[in-house]
Write a protein that holds these residues in place. Structure first.
Motif, PDB file in Angstrom:
ATOM      1  N   ASP A 265      99.535  -9.027 -92.996  1.00  0.00           N
ATOM      2  CA  ASP A 265      98.768  -7.827 -93.336  1.00  0.00           C
ATOM      3  C   ASP A 265      98.587  -7.714 -94.852  1.00  0.00           C
ATOM      4  O   ASP A 265      97.573  -7.190 -95.333  1.00  0.00           O
ATOM      5  CB  ASP A 265      99.497  -6.594 -92.784  1.00  0.00           C
ATOM      6  N   GLN A 266      99.550  -8.226 -95.604  1.00  0.00           N
ATOM      7  CA  GLN A 266      99.474  -8.163 -97.074  1.00  0.00           C
ATOM      8  C   GLN A 266      98.348  -9.034 -97.650  1.00  0.00           C
ATOM      9  O   GLN A 266      97.928  -8.836 -98.787  1.00  0.00           O
ATOM     10  CB  GLN A 266     100.807  -8.586 -97.701  1.00  0.00           C
ATOM     11  N   ASP A 267      97.888 -10.012 -96.863  1.00  0.00           N
ATOM     12  CA  ASP A 267      96.818 -10.908 -97.329  1.00  0.00           C
ATOM     13  C   ASP A 267      95.425 -10.312 -97.156  1.00  0.00           C
ATOM     14  O   ASP A 267      94.443 -10.889 -97.620  1.00  0.00           O
ATOM     15  CB  ASP A 267      96.872 -12.238 -96.567  1.00  0.00           C
ATOM     16  N   LEU A 268      95.356  -9.165 -96.472  1.00  0.00           N
ATOM     17  CA  LEU A 268      94.067  -8.565 -96.108  1.00  0.00           C
ATOM     18  C   LEU A 268      93.813  -7.319 -96.952  1.00  0.00           C
ATOM     19  O   LEU A 268      94.704  -6.499 -97.136  1.00  0.00           O
ATOM     20  CB  LEU A 268      94.094  -8.188 -94.624  1.00  0.00           C
TER      21      LEU A 268
ATOM     22  N   LYS B 130      92.923 -12.540 -99.563  1.00  0.00           N
ATOM     23  CA  LYS B 130      93.287 -12.765-100.963  1.00  0.00           C
ATOM     24  C   LYS B 130      93.056 -14.204-101.413  1.00  0.00           C
ATOM     25  O   LYS B 130      92.873 -14.462-102.595  1.00  0.00           O
ATOM     26  CB  LYS B 130      94.755 -12.368-101.188  1.00  0.00           C
ATOM     27  N   ASP B 131      93.043 -15.156-100.463  1.00  0.00           N
ATOM     28  CA  ASP B 131      92.829 -16.552-100.865  1.00  0.00           C
ATOM     29  C   ASP B 131      91.354 -16.911-101.017  1.00  0.00           C
ATOM     30  O   ASP B 131      91.008 -18.056-101.313  1.00  0.00           O
ATOM     31  CB  ASP B 131      93.524 -17.511 -99.898  1.00  0.00           C
ATOM     32  N   GLY B 132      90.470 -15.930-100.804  1.00  0.00           N
ATOM     33  CA  GLY B 132      89.042 -16.166-101.024  1.00  0.00           C
ATOM     34  C   GLY B 132      88.273 -16.599 -99.795  1.00  0.00           C
ATOM     35  O   GLY B 132      87.040 -16.669 -99.835  1.00  0.00           O
TER      36      GLY B 132
ATOM     37  N   ILE C 248      87.436 -13.953 -87.086  1.00  0.00           N
ATOM     38  CA  ILE C 248      86.833 -15.219 -87.513  1.00  0.00           C
ATOM     39  C   ILE C 248      87.167 -15.421 -88.985  1.00  0.00           C
ATOM     40  O   ILE C 248      87.080 -14.483 -89.787  1.00  0.00           O
ATOM     41  CB  ILE C 248      85.307 -15.233 -87.255  1.00  0.00           C
ATOM     42  N   VAL C 249      87.584 -16.636 -89.329  1.00  0.00           N
ATOM     43  CA  VAL C 249      87.903 -16.991 -90.714  1.00  0.00           C
ATOM     44  C   VAL C 249      87.118 -18.248 -91.059  1.00  0.00           C
ATOM     45  O   VAL C 249      87.056 -19.194 -90.263  1.00  0.00           O
ATOM     46  CB  VAL C 249      89.421 -17.240 -90.895  1.00  0.00           C
ATOM     47  N   SER C 250      86.511 -18.249 -92.254  1.00  0.00           N
ATOM     48  CA  SER C 250      85.637 -19.365 -92.626  1.00  0.00           C
ATOM     49  C   SER C 250      85.544 -19.497 -94.138  1.00  0.00           C
ATOM     50  O   SER C 250      85.838 -18.558 -94.884  1.00  0.00           O
ATOM     51  CB  SER C 250      84.232 -19.139 -92.048  1.00  0.00           C
ATOM     52  N   ASP C 251      85.104 -20.675 -94.570  1.00  0.00           N
ATOM     53  CA  ASP C 251      84.757 -20.862 -95.979  1.00  0.00           C
ATOM     54  C   ASP C 251      83.412 -20.204 -96.298  1.00  0.00           C
ATOM     55  O   ASP C 251      83.100 -19.972 -97.464  1.00  0.00           O
ATOM     56  CB  ASP C 251      84.676 -22.360 -96.315  1.00  0.00           C
TER      57      ASP C 251
END
Length: 208
Positions: free
Chosen positions: A67-70, A81-83, A98-101
């Motif tokens: 949750d801390q990454d969002l 947070k990682d872009g 969904i997670v994507s570049d």
């Protein structure tokens, strides 16, 4: 843990869907929520919404996030947070991430007859190929709504209207994908969209 489905769309994009079967307590127990996330979930009046919110945090864990990454921007759009790009949805007993570049949007909707009543509010161009008497009319409307909702989440620009600014090119259920467009502020944007059905629900997602 009912991770219901995991879809590798391409090497940069993954969809994960959760079937929400656990109790609120079982979902909450293993999570470490930020103070504002805890405040949000405790403030929800519906346990269904609480469980949907928590199941999304379990999906984050499936991706290796917490949750801390969002975090969310001023338009309510989620970010990591990682872009990497992320989009989130939940509807009744299912949630999806969904997670994507690339830029993405996702939506899950329950297939319901009442969507036909509001069709004129979000359909314009698509009436050229829709057939209200067809057996799959409600299913097709649900796909169109899901794609347009996904586009709205991806673009996250105030003032956009489903009926006026989003177009979904004709599609069949055999193909599982189609092209969609945003026509807004004098510019046109083309996206690939995908859809699947399960247990009376439709999931649609869009890639930038």
């Amino acid at each position: 843990m009912p991770l219901y489905k995991s879809i590798s769309v391409n090497t940069q994009t993954t969809v994960k869907i959760w079937k929400i079967e656990e109790s609120y307590d079982d979902l909450m127990r293993p999570l470490d929520l930020k103070p504002n996330s805890l405040e949000r979930v405790l403030g929800m009046k519906s346990e269904l919404h609480q469980r949907g919110f928590l199941s999304v945090r379990h999906l984050l864990r499936e991706f290796g996030y917490t949750d801390q990454d969002l975090f969310y921007d001023e338009y309510g759009k989620p970010h990591l947070k990682d872009g990497k790009h992320i989009s989130i949805t939940h509807s009744f007993t299912f949630s999806g991430v969904i997670v994507s570049d690339a830029e993405v949007g996702i939506d899950i909707e329950k297939q319901r007859e009442k969507i036909a009543i509001i069709a004129k509010k979000f359909v314009d161009y698509e009436f050229n190929y829709l057939k209200p008497e067809a057996e799959d009319y409600v299913r097709k409307l649900t796909v169109i709504w899901g794609i347009k909702e996904s586009l709205y989440k991806l673009f996250a620009t105030p003032g956009m209207l489903f009926r006026e600014h989003f177009l979904v090119i004709p599609f069949t259920f055999e193909d599982d994908e189609t092209v969609c467009w945003i026509d807004y502020d004098g510019r046109k944007y083309r996206y690939n969209s995908y859809y699947l059905e399960f247990e009376g629900f439709t999931c649609a997602y869009v890639l930038g």
